[in-house]
Design a protein around this motif. Structure first.
Motif, mmCIF file in Angstrom:
data_model
loop_
_atom_site.group_PDB
_atom_site.id
_atom_site.type_symbol
_atom_site.label_atom_id
_atom_site.label_comp_id
_atom_site.label_asym_id
_atom_site.label_seq_id
_atom_site.Cartn_x
_atom_site.Cartn_y
_atom_site.Cartn_z
ATOM 1 N N ALA A 173 0.843 -1.201 0.000
ATOM 2 C CA ALA A 173 0.000 0.000 0.000
ATOM 3 C C ALA A 173 0.877 1.248 0.000
ATOM 4 O O ALA A 173 0.587 2.232 -0.707
ATOM 5 N N ARG A 174 1.956 1.208 0.772
ATOM 6 C CA ARG A 174 2.885 2.345 0.809
ATOM 7 C C ARG A 174 3.591 2.494 -0.541
ATOM 8 O O ARG A 174 3.787 3.622 -1.021
ATOM 9 N N ARG A 175 3.950 1.393 -1.162
ATOM 10 C CA ARG A 175 4.562 1.457 -2.490
ATOM 11 C C ARG A 175 3.613 2.130 -3.489
ATOM 12 O O ARG A 175 4.040 2.876 -4.359
ATOM 13 N N ALA A 176 2.327 1.796 -3.367
ATOM 14 C CA ALA A 176 1.339 2.408 -4.269
ATOM 15 C C ALA A 176 1.315 3.917 -4.082
ATOM 16 O O ALA A 176 1.252 4.679 -5.059
ATOM 17 N N GLU A 177 1.367 4.369 -2.837
ATOM 18 C CA GLU A 177 1.366 5.797 -2.555
ATOM 19 C C GLU A 177 2.613 6.476 -3.127
ATOM 20 O O GLU A 177 2.528 7.541 -3.748
ATOM 21 N N ILE A 178 3.769 5.841 -2.908
ATOM 22 C CA ILE A 178 5.025 6.419 -3.384
ATOM 23 C C ILE A 178 5.038 6.482 -4.908
ATOM 24 O O ILE A 178 5.460 7.483 -5.505
ATOM 25 N N ALA A 179 4.564 5.419 -5.559
ATOM 26 C CA ALA A 179 4.522 5.402 -7.020
ATOM 27 C C ALA A 179 3.619 6.509 -7.543
ATOM 28 O O ALA A 179 3.968 7.213 -8.504
ATOM 29 N N ALA A 180 2.440 6.673 -6.918
ATOM 30 C CA ALA A 180 1.515 7.721 -7.354
ATOM 31 C C ALA A 180 2.126 9.101 -7.167
ATOM 32 O O ALA A 180 2.011 9.975 -8.036
ATOM 33 N N GLU A 181 2.811 9.296 -6.034
ATOM 34 C CA GLU A 181 3.437 10.588 -5.776
ATOM 35 C C GLU A 181 4.547 10.866 -6.782
ATOM 36 O O GLU A 181 4.703 11.991 -7.268
ATOM 37 N N ALA A 182 5.343 9.838 -7.096
ATOM 38 C CA ALA A 182 6.434 10.005 -8.048
ATOM 39 C C ALA A 182 5.908 10.341 -9.436
ATOM 40 O O ALA A 182 6.450 11.207 -10.139
ATOM 41 N N LEU A 183 4.843 9.673 -9.833
ATOM 42 C CA LEU A 183 4.251 9.936 -11.146
ATOM 43 C C LEU A 183 3.652 11.340 -11.203
ATOM 44 O O LEU A 183 3.779 12.038 -12.208
ATOM 45 N N ASP A 184 2.983 11.742 -10.118
ATOM 46 C CA ASP A 184 2.413 13.085 -10.075
ATOM 47 C C ASP A 184 3.506 14.143 -10.159
ATOM 48 O O ASP A 184 3.369 15.161 -10.858
ATOM 49 N N ALA A 185 4.609 13.885 -9.450
ATOM 50 C CA ALA A 185 5.706 14.848 -9.444
ATOM 51 C C ALA A 185 6.352 14.975 -10.813
ATOM 52 O O ALA A 185 6.848 16.040 -11.189
ATOM 53 N N ALA A 186 6.340 13.875 -11.573
ATOM 54 C CA ALA A 186 6.975 13.882 -12.891
ATOM 55 C C ALA A 186 6.039 14.328 -14.000
ATOM 56 O O ALA A 186 6.468 14.498 -15.133
ATOM 57 N N ALA A 187 4.767 14.508 -13.682
ATOM 58 C CA ALA A 187 3.798 14.891 -14.712
ATOM 59 C C ALA A 187 4.211 16.201 -15.364
ATOM 60 O O ALA A 187 4.530 17.179 -14.695
ATOM 61 N N GLY A 188 4.215 16.186 -16.695
ATOM 62 C CA GLY A 188 4.561 17.393 -17.423
ATOM 63 C C GLY A 188 6.042 17.638 -17.575
ATOM 64 O O GLY A 188 6.462 18.629 -18.171
ATOM 65 N N VAL A 189 6.869 16.711 -17.049
ATOM 66 C CA VAL A 189 8.312 16.866 -17.176
ATOM 67 C C VAL A 189 8.804 15.946 -18.272
ATOM 68 O O VAL A 189 9.054 14.766 -18.044
ATOM 69 N N GLY A 190 8.900 16.456 -19.487
ATOM 70 C CA GLY A 190 9.393 15.670 -20.600
ATOM 71 C C GLY A 190 8.473 14.524 -20.942
ATOM 72 O O GLY A 190 7.276 14.554 -20.708
ATOM 73 N N GLU A 191 9.060 13.473 -21.460
ATOM 74 C CA GLU A 191 8.313 12.300 -21.891
ATOM 75 C C GLU A 191 8.700 11.090 -21.057
ATOM 76 O O GLU A 191 8.919 10.010 -21.571
#
Length: 227
Positions: A173-191
């Motif tokens: 569950a914590r991994r899911a949170e970290i993955a979502a946060e990482a993806l959100d943080a990278a949104a809009g940064v290149g491809e």
């Protein structure tokens, strides 16, 4: 279609897409309007199916998904079809449907969605250990975040919790949170397509090798939308 009719259909589809998250009922009404004008267009039937699923009308979603599949010749909504079979109370048929496609031919994200849907069907039938096996796929990489990772990690956490393995469930569950946060943080940064994420210590037996073979297509897997 006439240009005027095509423009109206396009507007309804655009509104359905814009409203699906915040107002699924209104999105569904737009999809219905589009289907009345262009019922033989694959994307229209697909949109109607998705909005029907969003409001919990699984029977309609299943009917429209079958029509979309027939018109388009595509299996890209197979996971939603499996979930809709679950929604109408037919987990056995959901598993049968999921086994009817060649997973190797599916796009990666569709293959992951199908694994999650099939796992849910196993849970519906009380087959908890097999539900976990359905999620043992090569895409289950705890150290990198793909667009499908949060949902896949969360599904694994749910099954582990059902098995009474609360510590492991909390880790995923914590991994899911970290993955979502990482993806959100990278949104809009290149491809960026894949993101390295913070590692969480886990029992060696619980972290599957990245190259682990996928579960056999005949073994079966839960609905992606709810459980």
């Amino acid at each position: 279609m006439s240009k005027e009719n095509a423009d109206e259909v396009a507007r309804h589809l655009a509104m359905a897409a814009a409203l699906i998250e915040d107002d699924p009922e209104l999105a569904h009404q737009h999809a219905i309007s589009a289907s009345r004008r262009a019922g033989r267009i694959a994307v229209v039937r697909e949109t109607l199916a998705i909005t029907a699923y969003a409001i919990g009308d699984f029977a309609l979603a299943l009917r429209e998904l079958r029509t979309y599949r027939r018109i388009s010749g595509k299996d890209d909504q197979i996971a939603l079809m499996v979930d809709s079979e679950r929604g109408v109370g037919r987990p056995e048929r959901a598993l049968e449907l999921g086994r009817s496609v060649e997973r190797a031919d599916l796009p990666v994200e569709v293959r992951v969605e199908l694994a999650i849907a099939m796992s849910g069907a196993r849970l519906d039938l009380g087959q908890t250990e097999r539900a976990l096996q359905e999620l043992d796929i090569p895409e289950l990489d705890p150290d990198r975040a793909f667009e499908w990772s949060p949902a896949l990690f969360s599904a694994r956490a749910t099954v582990l919790e059902e098995l009474g393995r609360d510590g492991e469930a909390a880790q995923w569950a914590r991994r899911a949170e970290i993955a979502a946060e990482a993806l959100d943080a990278a949104a809009g940064v290149g491809e960026l397509e894949v993101i390295e994420v913070e590692e969480i210590d886990a029992a060696p037996s619980e972290v599957p090798p990245a190259e682990r073979d996928a579960v056999e297509a005949g073994d079966g897997i839960p609905p992606t939308g709810g459980e």
